[in-house]
Each structure stands twice: as C-alpha cells, then as structure tokens.
Design an enzyme around this catalytic site. Structure first.
Site, PDB file in Angstrom:
ATOM      1  N   ASP A 190      59.349 -58.692  54.310  1.00  0.00           N
ATOM      2  CA  ASP A 190      60.553 -59.495  53.969  1.00  0.00           C
ATOM      3  C   ASP A 190      61.653 -58.970  53.722  1.00  0.00           C
ATOM      4  OD1 ASP A 190      58.999 -57.765  51.359  1.00  0.00           O
ATOM      5  OD2 ASP A 190      60.761 -58.939  49.961  1.00  0.00           O
ATOM      6  N   GLU A 191      62.999 -58.811  53.765  1.00  0.00           N
ATOM      7  CA  GLU A 191      64.018 -58.736  53.321  1.00  0.00           C
ATOM      8  C   GLU A 191      64.529 -57.743  54.155  1.00  0.00           C
ATOM      9  OE1 GLU A 191      65.029 -60.979  49.302  1.00  0.00           O
ATOM     10  OE2 GLU A 191      64.336 -58.882  49.206  1.00  0.00           O
TER      11      GLU A 191
END
Lengths: 674, 674
Positions: B317-318
C-alpha cells in the site's frame, strides 16, 4: 450544598500535598540532601549528555528516563533516542558522568551525587550502578507549579547502608510469567533494590528448563517454567538495571517436583506427583547415595553456567526428617558413619553441595538451617527465623542477611517491616561482625498470590523495606514513611505494576460491575487475615481460586489506618477535621449497608462476607453512638459499654479469611465515652 | 437523603441487569439458541471429561475454562489439572467430544453444538477449533441467583458466517512486548476471532529477528523486536487457541526500516535512519535490480519457514512513487520495458514476490493496490479503501476481505463498525462471488497507541466487529450490541486486558492521585478527535508522549452516549428517569467545574484542556436553562437560542486533541425549547 463542601475540603488537602517539596518526599531517603530555592524548568529542549566510561545500558536507562519524564509532564522532549552512537547535544541541560562501567557484584559501588541548579543537572558516579540509582532519585524530584514542571535545586550525596537489598519472588507455588518478573524488577529499581532472589523450585513446581535433565521441568513444571532463553532474558533485563539475579534450588526438602521425573533421587523412591497442598512435606532427597551428588553436580553445573552471579542459593530449610527416619538405609548409613542427628546428615549433604558450587566458582547461600560447624564461613546465611539467629551467625563469623520480619506474604503493615532493622542499635556486634550483616530480603512467598494479585502484596510495602536497607538507620519516622510511600505507590504504576489498578478490577469482577462503590467501602477497611491464619481457616491449595474478596483486599488498608489514626488524635484534642473524618466514615459505613447487602446477595461469590458487612454496620452504629455520648459530655452507660465492647470482640472474627481493620478505632471511641 | 435515593435508583437498574438471562447476552450471538428453564448448578464437584480425537491443546483450554469458572464463582472446583493423562472422572458434569483434531487453516470447521440441561453439559464439535468456540460461549452463559452460580438450560447450534475474522496489530509504529500480543490473542479467542495479522515491519520499525539479514532487526528495530523464539511462542500460543498468525512485510513502500541496515535495497541508496514521523514516506525498494529479489527471496524464505500459515501478507500500500520518479535508472528501466505507470512497475514487483511465495508454498495477501490484471487470482485482497473496491475485486474473481470501516484507530463508535458488513444485502455479487468474500479484519494501526493504551482502542469495540463477522447478517440491533458489549467488556478483564483498568490509572497519573473523581467527570464525556485529525492538530511522532488526557479518554465514551440517548428519549415522551438522568448530569458537569479547574491548574500536563473544561461548564449551564424553559412550558427567547447554539458550536472545537461528546445532546435540548 453539603456535597460541594466536602469536595472542597478534600481539595484543600490535595492542594497542600501537591505543593509540598518533592525533595523531602524521596524514597528511599538519600544520605544527604540540601534543598535550594531555584528551579530547573523542563521544556521540549531538555537534553542529556552522557560522559565518562559508562556501561552501554546507561544510554538505554537515560532514554527510559527521558520517556518517563515526557510521559509524566506531557512535554514532547525533542532529543532523539539516546544511544552510544547518538549526536551529542550542545549545551546539554543534564550531564551524566560515570567514571568506570563497574562490575555487578556484591558490594559494587552504588554511590552517586546529584546537583541541580536553575540551569543544569549533574549526575556523577563512580560506576554505572551509581548512575542508575541517581536517575531514580532524579525522577522522584520532578515537581510542578502553575508555570510548568521543574526539578528543584538540590545537592544530594547518596550511597546505600547495606550492599544486599533483595526481593524474593516465588514462581514455584504459583506460576508467574516473565512479564510479572520484569515489571517487578522495574519496581525494585525505582526503590534502589539490587538482588532478585528467584525461589525457582519447590514441592509445587519446577520452573526452569534443564537441558541436562529435561524431566525436571517437563514433569515437575507441568508446562509452566522459564526456558533458558527466558532466564537469560530476565538476567539481562535485571543486570542492565543493576540487579543481581540469584536462583534458589531448594534442597534436600521442598523438592517434590524434582522427584516427579526422577524418583530415584528420593529417600523413598516411589511415584511422586506435583504437590498441590501448601506446607512442609515429607519427600526429601537421598543424601546417602553417590548418584544423588552426581545428579546435583551435573544439574548445578548447568545452572552455574546460566546464572552469572557469584552467589547461588541451595535453600536447606524445613526438612522435617520424616522420610529419613522412616528409611532403613538412611538409618544404616547414620549408624555406619556415626551421624546422630538429621541436622548433621544435612550438613554432610550441604558440604557436598558446597564442593560442587565452589568448583563452579559459586558461593553458597542458604536458610538458617544450613549453619553448622562443618560448613565453611564463606557461605551466606539468610535468616528467616529471627534477629537472634542472625546475630548469632554473624558472631560465629558468617555473612548474614535478614528476611525474618520482611515476610510480605503475611499481610503485616509496612510500619512493622519498616522498623525491622538488620543491624539495630545495641546489636552487640563488633564493627567487624557488623560488616558481615549484608542487608536483607523481602520475601514474597507465592502460596497466596497469583499474577493478578502479587503486585499488591509486594507494592507499595516493599518500598518501606527498601528504605530500611538503603537509608541511614536513623531514618525511622513511620508517618513520614507512609506519606512518601503513598506518593511512590502512584509513581510505580507507570512501570506497569498492577497493585493499584487490579484492586478495582477485582471488585468489578466480584460484583459483575454493579456496585463497585458500595463494595469498595467495605474492602477499603478490610484485610486478609495475618500470618499463616489463612491456611488454617480454609482448605487452600494450588488449584483454588485466588479471586475472592480476600484476594481483592490489600495490606495496609489506608482508610482503616487513617480512621484509627483520626480516632487516636481525638484523644488529645478533638480537631474539627479529625472529628469530621471519623463522623463521615461512620455514617458512610452505616448508610452503605442497605445497598451493600443487596449486592452481596446478588453475587454468590460474596455471600461469605455478608457477616463481615453486617458487623461493619453494627460497629459503625456503635461508633456513631459513642460520638454522640462524647459530644453530649456525659459518660456512656456501663451496660452500653459492655454491649458495645462485646460487639467489637465479635467483629474481630474473620469471614471469608478477611477481617475488619477498624475495630481497634471503634474500641478507642468506646473507651473515650467512659 | 437524596444521596441514598440516587444510589437505590442505580441499584434498581443493576438488579434488573444481573437477573437478565445470560443466554440472551452472548456475544457474538450464535446462529441458533433455544433457552429452557432448567439450571445446572455449579459446585466443587463440577468435572469435565474429554472424549473423541481432540488436539492436545483442548485439555489445556478445558483446564483454563475450569480455572476461569472457579475464578468467577469462587467455587473451589476439585478436579485436578486436565491433561491427556488425567484420571477420567466418573459421571462427569460436562462432556467435550471432538471428532477429529482438525487442521488450523482458512475454512477449518469451527461449528459446535452445546446442550445444557439440569444435569449435564454436552459440547460436541467436528474439530478442536469448534470446541474452542463452544467453550467461550459456555463461559459467557454463566449466571447466578441467590442460591449460587449455574448454567442455564440451552440448546445451541453455531458456526461462523465468515471464515476470516481478524485483528491487525501493528508493533512497527509503537513497540508492543509479547505479553501485549498474548493478552489480545486471549481477547480475540473470547469473541471467536481467528486471524492475528501482525503488521511487523514499517517505516518506523523492523520488529522481527532475521538470522539471514541481522541488520534488519538490529538497526531497523533499535532493540525492539521479537526474537524468532518469541515469534514461535506467539504462534504456538495463538495456534493452541485456534488463531492463525499472518505476518505482513509491507513492501515496496513503508519500508524505511529495512533500508537502515541495507540501503542498497533502496531506489535511492543513501543513508537511512528509522523514521520518527507518521505518514506516507518517499523511500521505496528498488524493483529494477535482481539483487532486490535475491534479498527478498532469502528473507521471505526464512520467514516462510517461521510462520506456518498458508498465507503471507506483502502489504503493497501507499507507495507514493516519488523516489521512483526521481530516479534516473528507474525511468530508464520503465522506458526500456515499456512500463508506463508506477502501478504497473509495482505489479511487476508483486509478480516476483508471488513467485517467491508460491515456491515456498504460500499464498499472497496484499492491500487494495496489489490488484492488477497481471496478478493471479489466488491472492487475497484486503480492502482498506472501501466496500466498492472489495466488491469489484470479488467480481474480478479475487478472494477479498474487508478492513475499510473496521479501522479502530480512528476512534469511531462501535455502532459504526458494527453496521459495516463485508457482504451487505444488495451487494450485487453472485453466490459464487459472494463466497470469495472471506470476512474482514479490524485494524489497530499503531501510530497513536502504546502498550498502555492499545487495549482500550481494541476493546471492547472489536467485539462488535467480531460479531459482525461471526453471527448471521440479520443480527444488527445496535442497542442490544451495546448492552452485550458492556457485559463482555468486564469479562475481558479477567484475561489481563487493560482497557478498563488503565483508564483510571492514567487519570491518577495525570493529576498525581488528587482529583481523579473530578477529572473523570470530564473524561467520561470526552473522546479523542476522530479519523486522522490528531495528526493534523499536533506535531505527533514516534517519540512523543502518549500519556496525555486525550490518551486516557476512550472511544464510545459511555456517559456521553447515555446522555445523548436520554435527551433523544425526551423528544417522544419525557420519562421521569430520562429527565432525572439528564438533569443529574448537567448539574454534575456544572458544579464539578470549580474543583476541576483547580486540579487542571495544579497539573501542567492538564493545562491544555482547561478550555474544554470551561466549555463543558458553559454548555451544561445552557442545558440547565433549556430544561427550565422546557419545564416552564414556554418557548425560549430567540436571542437565547442564538447565543446557546453559538456556544455549542464553539464547544465543538477540540482542545488537546480531545472533543466533548455531549454537544449534540445539548443542541437537541436547545431545539426542544423552541
């Protein structure tokens, strides 16, 4: 508006306390304190520089200190984690200077000096261990005013009176996971103790992994034991905080758990199972067989490699000798060797242990019973039977330390332990003999405690023992001790200790969350019965629940102490605040009863203390009557006195192994009406 | 006598609760419950027999059950420790019969049936894991009357709605010692959850020992990491309680801590230090170098040997792509390979990870972002971004589980999480697609929690999520959920969870023991600001103290909830008890203010919430005025309404990152006066 009035009164008291000088509230009290009027303000730019030749752990402890300081003040201190490789701060607020790392052993230099003025803190010590002690003094000095938090101006020179300041913890009777040990190590550090004595084997459990004899922990530990990695973890944790770890392998008695896996060690080699009852048991190792010593040699050698401290404890207490008496081959051995008494046979056993330990570079520690002319003077005698035995042993040339009077499992008040001095005035020891008195150990025997309750039996009372062993002997003011202990008790909570917070939790469970206030009014004046009475009153054993009302109550019930004191004060001159305190509490106990009984009814686990609740109501009413007589200025009728004293006698009877601690105060009130 | 009257009122409520049928208070609610009128009384002769082919741990869990039963009831149950080699009781009160041990994996049969009549308890299950779930139902059934404790007559058939019911714990952001993990595992077991997701690496810390690449934990963990022995201990502890442990190694972003020891893994190979700030960071692994994959292969192979579960989480993620954008060689690689977007580059990276995991017999789990046409359907997508993404992924043929809406770090009420359904009515999924919805996970992100506060953020709210994931989808009564959650919350305390007891402890520390009652009146109606507002309001980071007022307050402040509800009730018909409740609380907030302010003044750490205290007083007085208008039967003046609503608007402003939760109730009161 009465309610508001009471709150304001309470508040007036609290303000005066929070403004008191923290410098006079230190525990243990340092050897020398000078207090000035300047202040070193704490802000986010607070920085620490470490200089000299400290051990690496000093960086970790200084970092802990910084986090605790931030935690208490809410100040977001900007200095990054303190480590040996950190960027050194310019113009540090605080300087820690340590001359040499030091070696953690009996007698290591723990002295330090602490100087605070408006701009700087200087903590100097010869060894890292002195710096550790100084950091704990410093965090206790944290104070505040309306402008913020500060350290007061002080000059402190400090060093301990005794070099052996211990706490015995007993995971054998009730299993205690590693975190229980660690948080109690933190508590010890906070009050400058330096020996953790692990009573790690007993009839009820063998709590350490042996790779040489795995059936010891596998069968004797029932899945509840420390792995060797966990032991190393505990030792490192303790060492990095200046605490020596001394294991006790209690033999030849108190050793049933050894025999579950290795019955051949027993005097009577039958099938054994882990003991469930408390007390002195008959099973005992066989001191006449070479194979016993071969086993012990291999085992103790393994353990000597695991525990780095120079001292190792072999127990040696409470061998009742029954199995030796019953055993033909032991009798034969005694006849052949001309040994008359079991004590001599045990001395022979201890001599063999002494040889094994010596070969492993270890010095032997044992309980009173190991003292015997054949046992060399290099051993340390731990006195559980009394001051007399301690003095005698020191006169005989043994190093000694005191545990008699420090049995915190017996639920006696802190004041009792506090005034118990290993080396009292008039001990009759020569200076040389007095130097053999190394200190003492609080003993947290594990029969009646579990991970849930043990902290409340150790803390805060052990702080009083810690002060006895650290501070100069003439520091003996009981009132001051209680005041300071109340402050340190709250501070100990930040270390994860549960002595305060598990109290309400246990009350909540007892009444399933409904009626905690009412229940606490009773529990705040109740304590467990003292000494070994609990064993006598109930069919206790290792599997019984320790979650009852008696387990929730705590030693030194503060409301009871304050009440009895306030009544005592009334004798001299009836101060308004004492009278209000007494009246208020009597009313509270009396009016609480109606609701309390419903709560006790609704929770069967509390049925056993209904008589206690009833008695509290009865004597509270007697107290109210006594006050009325006192206020009327007339003597109470003799008939009433007789009745009242009789009810007080009845109120001394424990229920559910719990007793009311305000009976003496009520009796005093009755006496006041004569 | 007003005080006594109030206590009796409180008591009347408590009695009605304690007499309620525990059988209707189960949480999570079973699939099918029939309640009878008989009772099985509990006395010291209560015995358990275990039959069939259970796993060995069932004996330990049955023993735990017996000890918890004894602990709650105070009944000294005589049966010795339960173990495979125990003596089998004759005529046991309880029979646990397990058909086969079962294998702990996704989809393992967790069904059980529980039958209780006046004489016997029968707990049957196909696998050991069903029996574990049944034991927790049984202990929740414990009830009492004046005669003692009993289990009510029931017939229960139960099985979970979803096979993946998880809790994410994040020791990367704030270090969490093993005991924190273990007590939360116990909490998970109590509410029938079955997946512990350890978010074990992130920018702020690398929390697991690697023997292959020791600089990962040595430099990235700063001394705070789990040894492999500790990880095995956690896994065994969890497995023996029917909980799978799934580690998350979050890459290629969120990986700064990897780069401290191994900067060569980075896209921009400079010197890195452990991240102190929270948020999305630029450092990212280099997906273009073979050496990155060689490293990951060796590392993940090591970890695959340590974690037995079939699933392994790779985060994903991210990744903000900034370093990839800044890096010439990445741009070159993209040009050469024709990769246009970073998402594609990351998909390439994930494909390589997928190969490594597959070779190690592991299935891959990742966050939303890993979804990509090139990623095979065997992976599990954990949806943090929303229900929409989850549905889309299931439609695309991926197995999915929901975390969006279960972010318990955002301090939202339990009701919000409770009504968040991974598979709501009208999801538009075919039955086949619906089967791909495996369940969900509560995510306890660690930025704002420490060992001291984490339990209060997880519990009791996670019990609501656990019910959503276990119980039939039509069980959605929020009021019932809150009532049952209050009961389970107290029961969770017996497992060592600190969500209740650390509340008062933190208040005690904030005011140094003086003024807890006054402070609690404020904190009982205060909560931390919601969602990510705390990061925006304050200069937060990993070293700041999490010991302030905001940290002591808890989600779902129950007094505020009850107050707002009571005000709501007043709209329909003004019941006497609602009116009393509202009045009583308004008075309390108003009159408390004078003392509270002194306490806030005396403790600089509390200065930041003085505006909050002032606002509480202001709006409490407005509430009192509103009630007076309501009672007078006249409308309030418009001028006053304007003033009052304006003050309420002001009272919504947080102070010290804390907000008052009763503003909406006061506004309702003002509206009632129109």
């Amino acid at each position: 508006m009465k309610k508001t009035g009471l709150l304001l009164l309470g508040l007036a008291i609290s303000i005066s306390v929070s403004y008191s000088q923290q410098a006079t509230s230190l525990m243990p009290q340092p050897k020398k304190v000078e207090i000035g009027t300047q202040m070193l303000q704490i802000d986010k730019n607070f920085t620490i520089l470490i200089d000299g030749q400290p051990s690496n752990f000093i960086f970790d402890r200084a970092d802990d200190f910084l986090r605790r300081l931030a935690g208490r003040t809410g100040v977001f201190i900007q200095q990054d984690r303190i480590s040996p490789s950190m960027n050194k701060p310019v113009n540090p607020k605080m300087l820690i200077k340590v001359e040499e790392p030091g070696i953690l052993e009996l007698g290591v230099d723990e002295s330090y000096s602490l100087n605070i003025d408006a701009n700087h803190i200087k903590l100097y010590s010869k060894t890292s261990y002195g710096a550790l002690r100084g950091l704990e003094t410093l965090i206790q000095l944290l104070d505040s005013d309306q402008k913020g938090y500060y350290f007061p101006e002080v000059k402190i020179d400090d060093s301990p009176r005794f070099p052996w300041r211990g706490l015995l913890i007993d995971p054998a009777r009730h299993w205690l996971p590693v975190e229980v040990i660690k948080r109690n190590i933190d508590g010890m550090v906070a009050v400058k103790m330096n020996v953790l004595h692990l009573h790690i084997t007993d009839d009820q459990g063998f709590r350490i992994e042996s790779k040489v004899f795995p059936k010891l922990h596998e069968m004797g530990g029932e899945g509840m034991y420390y792995s060797q990695e966990q032991i190393r973890d505990i030792i490192n944790y303790a060492s990095d905080r200046g605490i020596r770890v001394i294991p006790e392998f209690d033999i030849p008695g108190h050793a049933t758990s050894w025999l579950v896996g290795y019955p051949e060690l027993a005097t009577i080699p039958v099938e054994y199972s882990v003991e469930r009852e408390w007390g002195i048991m008959d099973p005992v190792l066989d001191p006449t067989k070479e194979s016993t010593y071969e086993f012990l040699d291999a085992f103790l050698t393994e353990m000597a490699g695991l525990f780095p401290d120079e001292y190792m404890h072999i127990g040696g207490d409470e061998n009742n000798g029954k199995h030796w008496k019953q055993s033909e081959h032991i009798q034969k051995f005694k006849n052949e060797t001309g040994i008359k008494y079991n004590h001599e046979l045990q001395a022979l056993f201890n001599q063999r242990l002494h040889e094994i330990l010596t070969r492993n570079g270890k010095k032997m520690v044992g309980w009173d019973e190991i003292q015997h002319p054949n046992i060399p003077k290099t051993v340390v005698i731990q006195s559980w039977r009394g001051q007399k035995g301690l003095t005698a042993a020191a006169k005989a040339g043994y190093s000694v330390m005191l545990s008699n009077g420090y049995y915190i499992d017996l639920i006696q008040p802190a004041s009792f332990h506090y005034l118990n001095d290993p080396l009292p005035d008039g001990s009759g020891l020569t200076p040389e003999q007095a130097r053999l008195v190394l200190g003492g150990e609080a003993t947290m025997w594990g029969e009646q405690v579990t991970p849930e309750t043990i902290d409340s039996r150790i803390w805060p009372r052990t702080a009083a023992i810690a002060e006895r062993l650290w501070s100069p002997g003439n520091i003996r003011d009981v009132e001051s001790m209680y005041e300071r202990m109340a402050i340190i008790s709250l501070q100990l909570e930040e270390l994860g200790l549960t002595h305060e917070k598990n109290y309400e939790m246990m009350l909540r469970r007892l009444c399933r969350g409904k009626g905690v206030e009412e229940l606490r009014i009773l529990s705040d004046v109740s304590e467990s019965v003292k000494r070994y009475r609990r064993n006598a009153l109930s069919n206790v054993n290792a599997l019984m629940p320790y979650t009852r009302f008696v387990d929730a109550t705590r030693p030194d019930a503060p409301v009871a102490r304050n009440f009895n004191q306030a009544v005592e004060n009334l004798k001299d001159e009836a101060k308004h605040e004492d009278l209000e305190f007494v009246k208020d509490h009597l009313d509270r106990w009396f009016t609480n009863h109606q609701n309390l009984i419903l709560i006790l009814d609704n929770n069967p686990i509390l049925h056993e203390i209904k008589p206690l609740a009833n008695k509290l109501r009865t004597i509270a009413y007697i107290g109210i009557q006594a006050l009325e007589y006192m206020e009327s200025g007339q003597s109470s009728p003799e008939e009433w006195q007789e009745y009242a004293l009789e009810e007080c006698e009845k109120a001394k009877t424990p229920h559910g192994e719990t007793e009311l601690m305000i009976v003496s105060g009520i009796i005093d009130l009755i006496q006041n009406t004569k």
